[in-house]
Scaffold this motif. Structure first.
Motif, short mmCIF file in Angstrom:
data_model
loop_
_atom_site.label_atom_id
_atom_site.label_comp_id
_atom_site.label_asym_id
_atom_site.label_seq_id
_atom_site.Cartn_x
_atom_site.Cartn_y
_atom_site.Cartn_z
N UNK A 139 -64.99 -3.88 -62.78
CA UNK A 139 -65.48 -3.62 -61.42
C UNK A 139 -64.36 -3.19 -60.47
N UNK A 140 -63.11 -3.30 -60.92
CA UNK A 140 -62.00 -2.93 -60.03
C UNK A 140 -61.54 -1.49 -60.26
N UNK A 141 -62.20 -0.78 -61.20
CA UNK A 141 -61.73 0.57 -61.56
C UNK A 141 -61.67 1.51 -60.36
N UNK A 142 -62.60 1.35 -59.41
CA UNK A 142 -62.60 2.28 -58.28
C UNK A 142 -61.33 2.10 -57.44
N UNK A 143 -60.84 0.84 -57.33
CA UNK A 143 -59.60 0.62 -56.59
C UNK A 143 -58.43 1.31 -57.29
N UNK A 144 -58.35 1.13 -58.63
CA UNK A 144 -57.24 1.75 -59.37
C UNK A 144 -57.28 3.27 -59.20
N UNK A 145 -58.49 3.83 -59.28
CA UNK A 145 -58.63 5.29 -59.14
C UNK A 145 -58.24 5.76 -57.75
N UNK A 146 -58.78 5.08 -56.73
CA UNK A 146 -58.54 5.55 -55.35
C UNK A 146 -57.06 5.51 -55.01
N UNK A 169 -54.50 5.58 -57.06
CA UNK A 169 -53.76 6.59 -57.85
C UNK A 169 -53.99 7.98 -57.26
N UNK A 170 -55.22 8.26 -56.82
CA UNK A 170 -55.49 9.57 -56.21
C UNK A 170 -54.61 9.80 -54.99
N UNK A 171 -54.41 8.71 -54.24
CA UNK A 171 -53.58 8.85 -53.04
C UNK A 171 -52.14 9.13 -53.42
N UNK A 172 -51.67 8.53 -54.51
CA UNK A 172 -50.30 8.80 -54.94
C UNK A 172 -50.16 10.27 -55.33
N UNK A 173 -51.17 10.77 -56.05
CA UNK A 173 -51.16 12.19 -56.44
C UNK A 173 -51.08 13.06 -55.18
N UNK A 174 -51.86 12.70 -54.18
CA UNK A 174 -51.87 13.45 -52.93
C UNK A 174 -50.50 13.37 -52.22
N UNK A 217 -52.12 8.20 -66.08
CA UNK A 217 -53.09 9.24 -66.45
C UNK A 217 -53.30 10.22 -65.30
N UNK A 218 -53.45 9.68 -64.09
CA UNK A 218 -53.67 10.57 -62.93
C UNK A 218 -52.45 11.45 -62.67
N UNK A 219 -51.25 10.87 -62.84
CA UNK A 219 -50.04 11.66 -62.58
C UNK A 219 -49.92 12.80 -63.58
N UNK A 220 -50.04 12.49 -64.89
CA UNK A 220 -49.86 13.53 -65.90
C UNK A 220 -51.05 14.49 -65.95
N UNK A 221 -52.20 14.03 -65.48
CA UNK A 221 -53.36 14.92 -65.41
C UNK A 221 -53.10 16.02 -64.37
N UNK A 222 -52.35 15.68 -63.34
CA UNK A 222 -52.15 16.63 -62.23
C UNK A 222 -50.82 17.38 -62.25
N UNK A 223 -49.79 16.73 -62.77
CA UNK A 223 -48.45 17.33 -62.65
C UNK A 223 -47.67 17.27 -63.96
N UNK A 251 -60.26 16.71 -67.32
CA UNK A 251 -60.20 16.94 -65.86
C UNK A 251 -61.16 16.04 -65.09
N UNK A 252 -61.48 14.89 -65.72
CA UNK A 252 -62.38 13.94 -65.02
C UNK A 252 -61.75 13.44 -63.72
N UNK A 253 -62.56 13.31 -62.68
CA UNK A 253 -62.05 12.79 -61.41
C UNK A 253 -61.92 11.27 -61.44
N UNK A 254 -62.84 10.64 -62.16
CA UNK A 254 -62.86 9.16 -62.15
C UNK A 254 -62.55 8.64 -63.55
N UNK A 255 -61.52 7.85 -63.65
CA UNK A 255 -61.17 7.28 -64.96
C UNK A 255 -61.93 5.97 -65.15
N UNK A 256 -62.74 5.94 -66.21
CA UNK A 256 -63.56 4.75 -66.47
C UNK A 256 -62.75 3.73 -67.27
N UNK A 257 -63.25 2.50 -67.26
CA UNK A 257 -62.62 1.43 -68.04
C UNK A 257 -62.57 1.84 -69.52
N UNK A 258 -63.65 2.45 -70.01
CA UNK A 258 -63.71 2.86 -71.42
C UNK A 258 -62.62 3.90 -71.73
N UNK A 259 -62.33 4.78 -70.77
CA UNK A 259 -61.26 5.77 -70.98
C UNK A 259 -59.92 5.06 -71.18
#
Ligand code: HEM
Length: 497
Positions: free
Chosen positions: A156-163, A165-170, A459-465, A345-353
Motif C-alpha cells: 500500500x506504500x508503493x504510491x509514496x515510493x513512486x511519487x 522517486x518521480x520528484x527526484x527524476x524531475x 528503477x526510476x533513475x535508470x529508466x529516465x537517465x 516505460x511504465x509510469x507506476x512501478x508496482x510491488x510485483x515489478x
C-alpha cells in the motif's frame, strides 16, 4: 574574619570532594582495566582515555573507525578489548557468538545507546525502538509497529515510493546533458527523507524540490548528534555554544512537527475519520489508546527514531550502490537490462515489478555486504561466556560488526571483490556473518521497506537517465557514524539513448 574562615573551609571541602572523586575515578578505571586484562587488545595510550587516541588516528588517516577496528581484529584475533574513557568494548567476530547474542533477547542493548536519548540536552530519540533498553517496554511498542511493515501494508506504500522517486527524476532534469558532474547524495538524502515523511507520517511539506526548514532542521540535528557522539568535549569551548543552540532549536523543531502530526492523527481517530494509509495511521489503528501504550513524548521519540533510522541509511545505500555500479559497467548493464525488461516505460512501478528485480536486489545486498551504512550492533552480556577460548564476564558490552565479518576470507571468498552473484553460489559462509540489518527480534523493522524503496528509486533513475561516474569520484568511505560514500557520488547525467 568569619568570612575568610568560611571561605577557607569551603575551599578545603571542595578540594577534598575533588580529590575523593578523582581517587574514585582512578579506582573505578583500575578495576575496569583489570577486569579485562586477560583479553588481547591494543595498548592503552592513556589511563583515563583508554584507546580513545585510536579515533584520532582513524580521522588522521581518513579511514572509518570501523576500518581501524578491522585492522585490530586482524592483529589480535576474533576477540579483543578496546577502552573508550570509562567504557570497555569487546569486539567479537564469531558467528556462534553473533547467533547467541542477537537471537536471544536476554542480552539487552547496553548503556552506550543512551547517547542518542537526547542531543545537547533536548530529548532526541528518547525511548524509541532503537534506543529502548527495557525489553518488555520495547516489545510492547514493536508489536504495534510490526503490522505496518507487513507485506500487505508495504504494498500500500508503493504510491509514496513512486511519487518521491518521480520528484527526484524531475529535480535532476536541469542537470541532464550539461557536461557537468553533479552530486547525487543530496537528492538521495532528500528523497529518502520525503519517503519517510510521507509514507511514515503523512507530512505534506515539499522536501525534494524546494528549500525547506524541515530538511535544514534534520541536517542540523544529525550534525549535532554526530558531534555529541564523536566530540563530546567540544561544548566546553564557548566557540561551540552557538552551534549547540542551533542544534537545540533544530531538534525542537523536529519534535514540534512530530507532535503536530501525531495530534492531528489522534484527533481524526477520535472523530471516527478514516486514517490515511501511512505508518502513523496504521499504528493508530492497531494501538489501544486505553492501554496508554504510547504517550505523546514516546510517540514523538518514534517519529525521530524513524527519521534517524530510516532516512540516512537508505540514502547512503543508494549512494554506495551508484558508485559501485559506476565502477562496474558489466554489472550496471545487467541492472539496466533488468529494469528495461521489468519496468519498461511504465509510469507506476508496482510491488510485483519490484519483486521481479532480482538482480538489482543482489546488487543492493552486495552493496550492503561491503558498504552497510550501519556498521554493527552491541549487546550487554547477560551472563559469563567463553568466546573463542576467552572468558568474557557478564555485563560486558560486546560489539559485533557486520563490516568486519564481511571482509574476512573465513566467511566470504575474495571478500573485497564486489560480486552480487556470490549470493547465488555456495562458496561463502554468510550465516551469522552477514547481518547489515542486524538479526533477531531487534533487527531492522524497515529492512523490506528500504529494499523496496531503493529498487523503485534506482528503477526510476535508470529508466529516465544514463549515468557516468565522474572519474574523480572516490570509492572510499566517509565515517559519519553511519557510513556514506566519500565525495557525494559525483555523476554526469545524460538523456537515455
Ligand atoms: C539500508 C537501509 C537500512 C539499514 C542498513 C538499516 C540497518 C539497521 C540496523 C543494523 C538496525 C539495528 C540497530 C541496532 O542494533 O541498534 C536497525 C534497526 C532499526 N531500523 Fe533500520 N536500517 C535501514 C533502513 C530502515 C528504514 C527504511 C526504517 C524505517 C522505515 C528503519 C527503521 C529501523 C528501526 C525502527 C530500528 C529499530 C528496531 C528495533 O529495535 O525494534 N530502518 N536498522
Amino acid at each position: 574574619m568569619l568570612t575568610i574562615i568560611l571561605l577557607k573551609y569551603t575551599a578545603l571541602v571542595v578540594l577534598a570532594v575533588v580529590l575523593v572523586a578523582f581517587l574514585a575515578a582512578c579506582v573505578f578505571l583500575y578495576r575496569l582495566h583489570s577486569r579485562y586484562d586477560h583479553l588481547p587488545g591494543p595498548k592503552r595510550t592513556s589511563f583515563f582515555m583508554g584507546n580513545a587516541s585510536e579515533f584520532r588516528s582513524a580521522i588522521e588517516r581518513q579511514i572509518p573507525f570501523i576500518q581501524r577496528m578491522l585492522e585490530l581484529q586482524q592483529e589480535f584475533g576474533p576477540v579483543y578489548v578496546i577502552f573508550f574513557f570509562h567504557q570497555a568494548f569487546i569486539s567479537v567476530a564469531d558467528p556462534a557468538t553473533v547467533k547467541e547474542l542477537l537471537m536471544n533477547d536476554i542480552h539487552t542493548k547496553p548503556d552506550s545507546y543512551k547517547v542518542l536519548y537526547e542531543v545537547y540536552g533536548v530529548r532526541f530519540m528518547g525511548k524509541g525502538l532503537v534506543t529502548e533498553q527495557d525489553h518488555s517496554k520495547w516489545y510492547n511498542h514493536r508489536k504495534i509497529f510490526n503490522p505496518a511493515f507487513h507485506r500487505k501494508h508495504l504494498m500500500g506504500l508503493m504510491s509514496y515510493f513512486n511519487t518521491s522517486s518521480d520528484k527526484l527524476v524531475l529535480k535532476l532534469k536541469d542537470d541532464v546533458d550539461t557536461g557537468k558532474a553533479v552530486p547525487l547524495m543530496d537528492g538521495f538524502s532528500r528523497t529518502t527523507l520525503d519517503v519517510i515523511a510521507k509514507a511514515g507520517f503523512g507530512m505534506t511539506q515539499e522536501l525534494i524540490l524546494d528549500e525547506s526548514p524541515f530538511v535544514e532542521a534534520v541536517e542540523t540535528s544529525f550534525q549535532g548528534m554526530r558531534n555529541q557522539f564523536r566530540k563530546p568535549y567540544d561544548l566546553i569551548f564557548p566557540s561551540h555554544w552557538k552551534f549547540r543552540r542551533e542544534v537545540q532549536r533544530a531538534v525542537q523543531c523536529l519534535r514540534d512537527t512530530g507532535e503536530e502530526l501525531i495530534s492531528k492523527s489522534r484527533k481524526a481517530l477520535l472523530m471516527g475519520e478514516d486514517l490515511p494509509n501511512n505508518i502513523l495511521g496504521i499504528i493508530m489503528k492497531y494501538s489501544n489508546p486505553s492501554e496508554d501504550q504510547f504517550d505523546m513524548e514516546t510517540m514523538v521519540d518514534e517519529f525521530l527514531t524513524f527519521f534517524v533510522a530510516g532516512q540516512e541509511t537508505t540514502g547512503n545505500l543508494l549512494g554506495f550502490a551508484m558508485v559501485q555500479l559506476g565502477g562496474h559497467p558489466e554489472i550496471l548493464k545487467r541492472v539496466r537490462d533488468e529494469i528495461d525488461a521489468v519496468v519498461g516505460d511504465k509510469d507506476f512501478i508496482e510491488y510485483e515489478d519490484v519483486m521481479k528485480m532480482e538482480y538489482t536486489l543482489l546488487v543492493l545486498k552486495e552493496t550492503l555486504r561491503l558498504y552497510s551504512p550501519a556498521v554493527g550492533t552491541v549487546r550487554r552480556l547477560a551472563y559469563d561466556m567463553t568466546v573463542c577460548g576467552h572468558h568474557i564476564p557478564a555485563g560486558s558490552s560486546v560489539q559485533m560488526s557486520h563490516y568486519i565479518m564481511a571482509r574476512m576470507e573465513k566467511f566470504f571468498k575474495n571478500p573485497l571483490t564486489f560480486d552480487p552473484e556470490r549470493f547465488l553460489r555456495d562458496e561463502d559462509k554468510p550465516l551469522y556473518a552477514y547481518f547489515p540489518f542486524s538479526l533477531g527480534t531487534r533487527s531492522c523493522i524497515g529492512q523490506q521497506f528500504a529494499l523496496i524503496e531503493a529498487r523503485v528509486i534506482l528503477a526510476k533513475l535508470y529508466q529516465n537517465y544514463d549515468f557516468k561516474l565522474d572519474p574523480t569520484q572516490s570509492f572510499g568511505i566517509l565515517d559519519q557514524i553511519t557510513l556514506k560514500p566519500k565525495g557525494q557520488c559525483m555523476n554526469y547525467i545524460y538523456s537515455r539513448q
